[in-house]
Write a protein that holds these residues in place. Structure first.
Motif, PDB file in Angstrom:
ATOM      1  N   VAL A 203       0.758  -1.247  -0.019  1.00 31.54           N
ATOM      2  CA  VAL A 203       0.039  -0.202   0.036  1.00 31.54           C
ATOM      3  C   VAL A 203       1.048   1.107   0.029  1.00 31.54           C
ATOM      4  CG1 VAL A 203      -1.815   1.413   1.215  1.00 31.54           C
ATOM      5  CG2 VAL A 203      -1.953  -1.130   1.155  1.00 31.54           C
ATOM      6  N   ALA A 204       0.701   2.110  -0.962  1.00 26.74           N
ATOM      7  CA  ALA A 204       1.449   3.375  -1.166  1.00 26.74           C
ATOM      8  C   ALA A 204       0.659   4.436  -0.338  1.00 26.74           C
ATOM      9  CB  ALA A 204       1.484   3.679  -2.624  1.00 26.74           C
ATOM     10  N   ALA A 205      -0.679   4.464  -0.320  1.00 30.54           N
ATOM     11  CA  ALA A 205      -1.050   5.400   0.486  1.00 30.54           C
ATOM     12  C   ALA A 205      -2.564   5.346   0.848  1.00 30.54           C
ATOM     13  CB  ALA A 205      -1.466   6.749  -0.399  1.00 30.54           C
ATOM     14  N   VAL A 206      -3.014   5.738   1.887  1.00 32.01           N
ATOM     15  CA  VAL A 206      -4.434   5.741   2.194  1.00 32.01           C
ATOM     16  C   VAL A 206      -4.914   6.973   1.937  1.00 32.01           C
ATOM     17  CG1 VAL A 206      -6.080   5.536   4.132  1.00 32.01           C
ATOM     18  CG2 VAL A 206      -4.152   3.933   4.042  1.00 32.01           C
ATOM     19  N   MET A 207      -5.964   6.863   1.131  1.00 33.28           N
ATOM     20  CA  MET A 207      -6.497   8.293   0.589  1.00 33.28           C
ATOM     21  C   MET A 207      -8.213   8.700   1.326  1.00 33.28           C
ATOM     22  SD  MET A 207      -7.344   9.681  -3.145  1.00 33.28           S
ATOM     23  CE  MET A 207      -5.967  10.556  -3.107  1.00 33.28           C
ATOM     24  N   VAL A 208      -8.429   9.724   1.697  1.00 35.21           N
ATOM     25  CA  VAL A 208      -9.549  10.139   2.459  1.00 35.21           C
ATOM     26  C   VAL A 208      -9.871  11.463   2.160  1.00 35.21           C
ATOM     27  CG1 VAL A 208      -8.632  10.681   4.595  1.00 35.21           C
ATOM     28  CG2 VAL A 208     -10.986   9.594   4.391  1.00 35.21           C
ATOM     29  N   GLU A 209     -11.253  11.568   2.034  1.00 32.79           N
ATOM     30  CA  GLU A 209     -12.149  12.974   2.325  1.00 32.79           C
ATOM     31  C   GLU A 209     -12.053  13.172   3.963  1.00 32.79           C
ATOM     32  OE1 GLU A 209     -15.444  14.434  -0.344  1.00 32.79           O
ATOM     33  OE2 GLU A 209     -15.481  12.257  -0.653  1.00 32.79           O
ATOM     34  N   ASP A 242      -7.831  14.272   0.498  1.00 33.95           N
ATOM     35  CA  ASP A 242      -8.593  15.085  -0.521  1.00 33.95           C
ATOM     36  C   ASP A 242      -9.320  16.192   0.143  1.00 33.95           C
ATOM     37  OD1 ASP A 242     -10.028  16.020  -2.602  1.00 33.95           O
ATOM     38  OD2 ASP A 242     -10.729  13.943  -3.363  1.00 33.95           O
ATOM     39  N   GLU A 243      -8.955  17.311  -0.045  1.00 30.43           N
ATOM     40  CA  GLU A 243      -9.657  18.429   0.555  1.00 30.43           C
ATOM     41  C   GLU A 243      -9.891  19.535  -0.400  1.00 30.43           C
ATOM     42  OE1 GLU A 243      -9.508  19.608   4.251  1.00 30.43           O
ATOM     43  OE2 GLU A 243      -7.572  18.837   4.943  1.00 30.43           O
ATOM     44  N   VAL A 244     -10.226  18.822  -1.446  1.00 33.89           N
ATOM     45  CA  VAL A 244     -10.882  19.562  -2.575  1.00 33.89           C
ATOM     46  C   VAL A 244     -12.111  20.439  -2.250  1.00 33.89           C
ATOM     47  CG1 VAL A 244     -11.896  19.316  -4.855  1.00 33.89           C
ATOM     48  CG2 VAL A 244      -9.937  18.257  -4.407  1.00 33.89           C
TER      49      VAL A 244
END
Ligand SMILES: Cc1ncc(COP(=O)(O)O)c(C=O)c1O
Ligand SMILES: N[C@H](C=O)CCC(=O)O
Length: 448
Positions: A203-209, A242-244
């Motif tokens: 796993v390279a990254a855990v991505m979340v809003e 992800d803070e878009v």
């Protein structure tokens, strides 16, 4: 009660001839709310839209989030006009980019370095590439129902438009790519633990809003983000926020520095920075509000990770339009407006009045409604259960939402045409707008 939108209908027929589905983003279609012509807007000013038939609407769509100052805010408009007069695109660096990068870094301290791109999609896509370059691993963990734009990797179990239109796993994404994504329910620490136990070294990254905006507005449960960061780091993976949607939406900063973020108990007397250190990401993707209504994205994070990016490092990312002077200057102007005293308190007060009023009205009319409000944004799920994850959001009644959406539209209130999207307040909304909206909603809820 129905208002004429004959010109929108005519334009939609024409659009269908030339533009796929008649719209330039599927979320804009009315497919999920009974079909037919979307409203073609002609002009927007402050909190209002006027459509091609001359009908006026109070706008809570806010272009899916970016329009926090209200439409055509004079300070932002002036910045755009001045930028256009100075030439719209140079293909060279400009001083404004430095000014803007500094403003973002001051507001979001985890950004040692940033890079500007053109959309949230690009920003997220690049954080994934950079995380893979830095860790030498390929898999990404994401959370069901979080939407991270339309790049291949993140179009798996995606909320927002894909979910609204029934394509959360897009055609055209090769199985080999989809296999690189592991999906876990939001707010479910044991499920994350299990996934990381199984796939850890890959796993390279855990991505979340960090605060979800794409299956309604949903807060992380206390301790969720701390656990996410701890577990990800425990297996040597990076954390990407992800803070878009969330950056500059709730306060002058982003979710990772927001006082309203529910955190696990901290030591008594812990400083603010200690409080947030446990949930600080390695990389952050930005977009929407930071462009002041013009196209933009940005990503940034820890120095040694960002230095993987060309020309310093081996991870390539580029863009003819990236850092274009108009978007950068609009973004600076927008943040100048947002950092004024009282801005966020005002948004929160109006949103609370509106959200509470809607909940009370629904209760009066016996309509099950769950309202999740965070600062100046909230979502309305037609259900009687709490919404803390994607499954619970999916279980809300889409048909009732569709009916409510139409009834509101016919009363001059513009919402996003999806049960998953949020209502956004802007600095231009007034108490009178809220009163008018509550009156319309009361009528709509009564006739559901
Ligand atoms: C959280 C989140 N990430 C990424 C994106 C993609 O941004 P854009 O539409 O600017 O490509 C969006 C919205 O579309 C979003 O809400
Ligand atoms: N919810 C999406 C982004 O936040 C909606 C934008 C789009 O799909 O056009």
């Amino acid at each position: 009660m129905s208002i004429s939108r004959s010109r929108s209908e005519q334009l939609y027929k024409e659009a269908l001839e030339h533009i796929v589905g008649g719209v330039n983003s599927p979320s804009r279609s009315f497919k999920a709310v009974g079909g037919g012509a979307p409203v073609f807007m002609k002009r927007a000013q402050g909190a209002y839209f006027w459509d091609e038939d001359g009908n006026k609407y109070i706008d809570y769509l806010a272009a899916y989030g970016p329009i926090i100052t209200g439409h055509a805010h004079p300070h932002v408009t002036q910045a755009i006009v001045e930028a256009a007069q100075d030439g719209t695109l140079y293909g060279t660096p400009t001083e404004h980019e430095i000014v803007f990068a500094r403003m973002l870094k001051e507001a979001i301290p985890s950004l040692d370095k940033v890079r500007f791109v053109n959309s949230g999609t690009e920003a997220v896509m690049t954080t994934i590439r950079v995380a893979r370059a830095y860790t030498g691993r390929s898999k990404i963990v994401k959370f069901a129902g979080c939407y991270h734009g339309h790049s291949d990797l993140v179009l798996v179990a995606a909320g927002s438009g894909p979910s609204t239109l029934g394509v959360p796993d897009s055609a055209g994404v090769p199985g080999s790519i989809a296999q690189e994504v592991i999906t876990v329910p939001f707010n479910d620490i044991p499920a994350l633990e299990e996934a990381l136990d199984r796939w850890g070294g890959d796993v390279a990254a855990v991505m979340v809003e960090p605060i979800v905006g794409n299956f309604g507005m949903v807060l992380p449960k206390p301790g969720f983000l701390e656990a996410l960061c701890r577990l990800a780091r425990g297996i040597g993976a990076l954390v990407i926020y992800d803070e878009v949607i969330t950056a500059f939406r709730f306060h002058y900063g982003s979710a990772q520095t927001y006082a309203g973020l529910p955190l696990a108990a901290v030591e008594p007397g812990a400083t603010t920075s200690a409080r947030f250190a446990a949930v600080e990401p390695d990389l952050t993707a930005l977009g929407k509000i930071i462009g002041g209504g013009l196209p933009i994205g940005a990503y940034g994070g820890r120095r040694e990770i960002m230095e993987q990016v060309a020309p310093l490092g081996p991870a390539y990312q580029a863009g003819t339009m990236a850092g274009n002077p108009a978007s950068i200057r609009a973004g600076i102007a927008c943040l100048q407006v947002l950092r004024q005293e009282g801005v966020y308190a005002g948004l929160e007060r109006l949103a609370a009045r509106l959200a509470d009023g809607l909940a009370a009205s629904a209760a009066r009319h016996g309509v099950p409604l769950t309202v999740n409000r965070i600062g100046g944004a909230f979502s309305t799920h037609f259900c009687s259960h709490p919404v803390t994850n994607y499954d619970e959001a999916q279980a809300a009644d889409g048909e009732v939402f569709a009916k409510f959406f139409r009834l509101m539209l016919d009363r001059g209130i513009c919402l996003a045409p999806s049960k998953y999207e949020a209502w956004f307040l802007t600095l231009a909304h007034t108490d009178d707008d809220v009163s008018e909206t509550l009156e319309a909603a009361d009528q709509a809820l009564r006739s559901l």
